[in-house]
Design a protein around this motif. Structure first.
Motif, PDB file in Angstrom:
ATOM      1  N   LEU A 192      42.529  78.465 136.860  1.00 54.49           N
ATOM      2  CA  LEU A 192      43.625  79.433 136.856  1.00 54.49           C
ATOM      3  C   LEU A 192      43.727  80.110 138.220  1.00 54.49           C
ATOM      4  O   LEU A 192      44.834  80.330 138.730  1.00 54.49           O
ATOM      5  CB  LEU A 192      43.405  80.475 135.757  1.00 54.49           C
ATOM      6  CG  LEU A 192      44.461  81.569 135.616  1.00 54.49           C
ATOM      7  CD1 LEU A 192      45.846  80.986 135.406  1.00 54.49           C
ATOM      8  CD2 LEU A 192      44.098  82.515 134.463  1.00 54.49           C
ATOM      9  N   VAL A 193      42.604  80.421 138.832  1.00 56.73           N
ATOM     10  CA  VAL A 193      42.610  81.011 140.173  1.00 56.73           C
ATOM     11  C   VAL A 193      43.292  80.069 141.155  1.00 56.73           C
ATOM     12  O   VAL A 193      44.132  80.489 141.965  1.00 56.73           O
ATOM     13  CB  VAL A 193      41.168  81.324 140.634  1.00 56.73           C
ATOM     14  CG1 VAL A 193      41.133  81.659 142.125  1.00 56.73           C
ATOM     15  CG2 VAL A 193      40.599  82.472 139.825  1.00 56.73           C
ATOM     16  N   ARG A 194      42.928  78.789 141.112  1.00 60.53           N
ATOM     17  CA  ARG A 194      43.520  77.823 142.042  1.00 60.53           C
ATOM     18  C   ARG A 194      45.026  77.705 141.840  1.00 60.53           C
ATOM     19  O   ARG A 194      45.808  77.686 142.794  1.00 60.53           O
ATOM     20  CB  ARG A 194      42.842  76.464 141.877  1.00 60.53           C
ATOM     21  CG  ARG A 194      41.469  76.376 142.527  1.00 60.53           C
ATOM     22  CD  ARG A 194      40.907  74.974 142.484  1.00 60.53           C
ATOM     23  NE  ARG A 194      40.292  74.685 141.200  1.00 60.53           N
ATOM     24  CZ  ARG A 194      39.001  74.890 140.921  1.00 60.53           C
ATOM     25  NH1 ARG A 194      38.196  75.418 141.823  1.00 60.53           N
ATOM     26  NH2 ARG A 194      38.513  74.574 139.739  1.00 60.53           N
ATOM     27  N   ARG A 195      45.453  77.639 140.603  1.00 56.78           N
ATOM     28  CA  ARG A 195      46.878  77.429 140.320  1.00 56.78           C
ATOM     29  C   ARG A 195      47.704  78.679 140.540  1.00 56.78           C
ATOM     30  O   ARG A 195      48.907  78.584 140.814  1.00 56.78           O
ATOM     31  CB  ARG A 195      47.052  76.901 138.893  1.00 56.78           C
ATOM     32  CG  ARG A 195      46.479  75.491 138.737  1.00 56.78           C
ATOM     33  CD  ARG A 195      46.573  74.963 137.326  1.00 56.78           C
ATOM     34  NE  ARG A 195      45.963  73.646 137.239  1.00 56.78           N
ATOM     35  CZ  ARG A 195      46.624  72.496 136.997  1.00 56.78           C
ATOM     36  NH1 ARG A 195      47.936  72.511 136.809  1.00 56.78           N
ATOM     37  NH2 ARG A 195      45.976  71.358 136.941  1.00 56.78           N
ATOM     38  N   ALA A 196      47.092  79.848 140.412  1.00 57.48           N
ATOM     39  CA  ALA A 196      47.820  81.105 140.597  1.00 57.48           C
ATOM     40  C   ALA A 196      47.809  81.583 142.046  1.00 57.48           C
ATOM     41  O   ALA A 196      48.340  82.654 142.334  1.00 57.48           O
ATOM     42  CB  ALA A 196      47.219  82.182 139.700  1.00 57.48           C
ATOM     43  N   HIS A 197      47.224  80.814 142.929  1.00 62.03           N
ATOM     44  CA  HIS A 197      47.131  81.231 144.332  1.00 62.03           C
ATOM     45  C   HIS A 197      48.524  81.550 144.881  1.00 62.03           C
ATOM     46  O   HIS A 197      49.479  80.803 144.678  1.00 62.03           O
ATOM     47  CB  HIS A 197      46.496  80.120 145.168  1.00 62.03           C
ATOM     48  CG  HIS A 197      46.358  80.467 146.622  1.00 62.03           C
ATOM     49  ND1 HIS A 197      45.431  81.377 147.082  1.00 62.03           N
ATOM     50  CD2 HIS A 197      47.057  80.052 147.713  1.00 62.03           C
ATOM     51  CE1 HIS A 197      45.546  81.489 148.394  1.00 62.03           C
ATOM     52  NE2 HIS A 197      46.530  80.703 148.807  1.00 62.03           N
ATOM     53  N   GLY A 198      48.623  82.674 145.564  1.00 60.36           N
ATOM     54  CA  GLY A 198      49.907  83.085 146.127  1.00 60.36           C
ATOM     55  C   GLY A 198      50.721  83.975 145.215  1.00 60.36           C
ATOM     56  O   GLY A 198      51.779  84.466 145.610  1.00 60.36           O
ATOM     57  N   THR A 199      50.239  84.188 143.995  1.00 63.78           N
ATOM     58  CA  THR A 199      50.897  85.123 143.081  1.00 63.78           C
ATOM     59  C   THR A 199      50.066  86.411 143.038  1.00 63.78           C
ATOM     60  O   THR A 199      49.041  86.525 143.691  1.00 63.78           O
ATOM     61  CB  THR A 199      51.008  84.536 141.657  1.00 63.78           C
ATOM     62  OG1 THR A 199      49.706  84.541 141.042  1.00 63.78           O
ATOM     63  CG2 THR A 199      51.550  83.120 141.695  1.00 63.78           C
ATOM     64  N   GLY A 200      50.497  87.356 142.237  1.00 64.21           N
ATOM     65  CA  GLY A 200      49.738  88.594 142.095  1.00 64.21           C
ATOM     66  C   GLY A 200      48.684  88.537 141.008  1.00 64.21           C
ATOM     67  O   GLY A 200      48.071  89.560 140.695  1.00 64.21           O
ATOM     68  N   LEU A 201      48.466  87.361 140.425  1.00 67.33           N
ATOM     69  CA  LEU A 201      47.549  87.234 139.299  1.00 67.33           C
ATOM     70  C   LEU A 201      46.128  86.930 139.783  1.00 67.33           C
ATOM     71  O   LEU A 201      45.922  86.030 140.597  1.00 67.33           O
ATOM     72  CB  LEU A 201      48.031  86.132 138.346  1.00 67.33           C
ATOM     73  CG  LEU A 201      47.287  85.946 137.027  1.00 67.33           C
ATOM     74  CD1 LEU A 201      48.246  85.368 135.986  1.00 67.33           C
ATOM     75  CD2 LEU A 201      46.078  85.020 137.163  1.00 67.33           C
ATOM     76  N   THR A 202      45.163  87.660 139.276  1.00 69.81           N
ATOM     77  CA  THR A 202      43.744  87.437 139.540  1.00 69.81           C
ATOM     78  C   THR A 202      43.068  87.066 138.227  1.00 69.81           C
ATOM     79  O   THR A 202      43.352  87.668 137.188  1.00 69.81           O
ATOM     80  CB  THR A 202      43.082  88.714 140.099  1.00 69.81           C
ATOM     81  OG1 THR A 202      43.667  89.037 141.354  1.00 69.81           O
ATOM     82  CG2 THR A 202      41.584  88.532 140.277  1.00 69.81           C
ATOM     83  N   ALA A 203      42.188  86.082 138.264  1.00 73.18           N
ATOM     84  CA  ALA A 203      41.445  85.683 137.067  1.00 73.18           C
ATOM     85  C   ALA A 203      39.953  85.841 137.323  1.00 73.18           C
ATOM     86  O   ALA A 203      39.453  85.475 138.384  1.00 73.18           O
ATOM     87  CB  ALA A 203      41.766  84.244 136.687  1.00 73.18           C
TER      88      ALA A 203
END
Length: 306
Positions: A192-203
């Motif tokens: 999830l961290v890899r796929r959310a890179h560049g967004t405001g989401l932290t896992a």
């Protein structure tokens, strides 16, 4: 990073934060929801039993009269229930700042299945939360800085655990299924961290250490007796203390994406929360990619980050 004096009173103000906690009616989930509410967050308590959720909300309101609390019926072992619950949250039109994937089952004595035919432990602990997080993604991405905290367990460190038989059809053991699901929680977080890179989401993934909570209801009485008499004095902690890793991961500003947070005392059983090494099996990107794609196929939930 460790916080040797960090405790519930260390939470920064959560005023303006909207949080959803699964399994919030009991145990670690209840105490996580309570402390978030005490810090000023608006908390959505999610769980299977509406009556149990109402009791939990009343108990929190008794301690925090000004708490903004809502309950949400959610059965992670039923993908239709997951979809319906997520739709209710999305219909609020409100950014979701914190998602605490806390609920789980453990040591189910015989192989059972979810409503959709998945092995119950893996289906609830991993696939249910995978589907919920994916369906809530629009609300998470509406937040300027959202966090997804997924609760694993120390058994995720067990050697030799793989995902080649997530249905446990070839061999089912209660703790084997649990271990597989808890490793999946950490692997899911890394991908999830890899796929959310560049967004405001932290896992972030956590494990709570050792505590007797409702999740052990399937554990044989003799094992519980041994734990209470021998192990508990050495490393066990209260459910309130066991909620600290989740709260630390959810609110500490210095916790980085992909961290694994746990108690930092003896055997990671208790102690102040801090960042600990990942289970070795969770660090392989190829394994994470394969598990993610399998989870998408099984749940029919795909994540859209853009």
């Amino acid at each position: 990073m460790s916080a040797s004096t960090w405790a519930a009173g260390s939470l920064p103000s959560q005023s303006g934060t909207f949080a959803l906690v699964t399994g919030a009616n009991t145990g670690i989930g209840f105490h996580t929801a309570l402390e978030l509410a005490r810090a000023g967050a608006a908390v959505l308590l999610a769980g299977r039993s509406t009556s149990s959720l109402a009791e939990a909300a009343a108990a929190i309101a008794g301690e925090v009269p000004a708490a903004e609390l809502t309950t949400l019926q959610l059965d992670l072992a039923d993908l239709a229930s997951v979809a319906a619950a997520a739709e209710q949250v999305l219909s609020l039109g409100r950014p979701l700042d914190l998602l605490i994937n806390n609920a789980g089952v453990m040591a189910v004595p015989e192989r059972r299945t979810t409503k959709d035919g998945f092995e119950l432990t893996f289906g609830t602990n991993h696939l249910g939360h995978f589907a919920l997080t994916g369906r809530l993604l629009p609300a998470l991405l509406r937040s300027d800085a959202s966090r997804v905290v997924t609760v694993s367990a120390r058994v995720a460190r067990s050697r030799g655990t793989t995902f080649d038989d997530v249905a446990s059809e070839r061999k089912y053991t209660p703790m084997g299924a649990y271990t597989k699901s808890k490793l999946a929680n950490v692997v899911f977080t890394q991908e999830l961290v890899r796929r959310a890179h560049g967004t405001g989401l932290t896992a972030v993934a956590v494990h709570p250490g050792a505590a007797m909570t409702g999740i052990q209801r399937h554990v044989p009485r003799v094992i519980k007796a041994i734990v209470s008499g021998v192990i508990e004095p050495l490393i066990m902690q209260t459910p309130t203390q066991a909620a600290m890793p989740s709260l630390f991961a959810a609110t500490h500003p210095a916790v980085p994406a992909g961290a694994f947070v746990a108690p930092t005392g003896r055997m990671e059983g208790r102690g102040a929360p801090g960042i600990v090494p990942l289970p070795p099996a969770a660090a392989d990107p190829a394994t994470a990619k394969d598990l993610w794609e399998l989870s998408e196929r099984l749940t029919h939930v795909s994540y859209a980050f853009r």
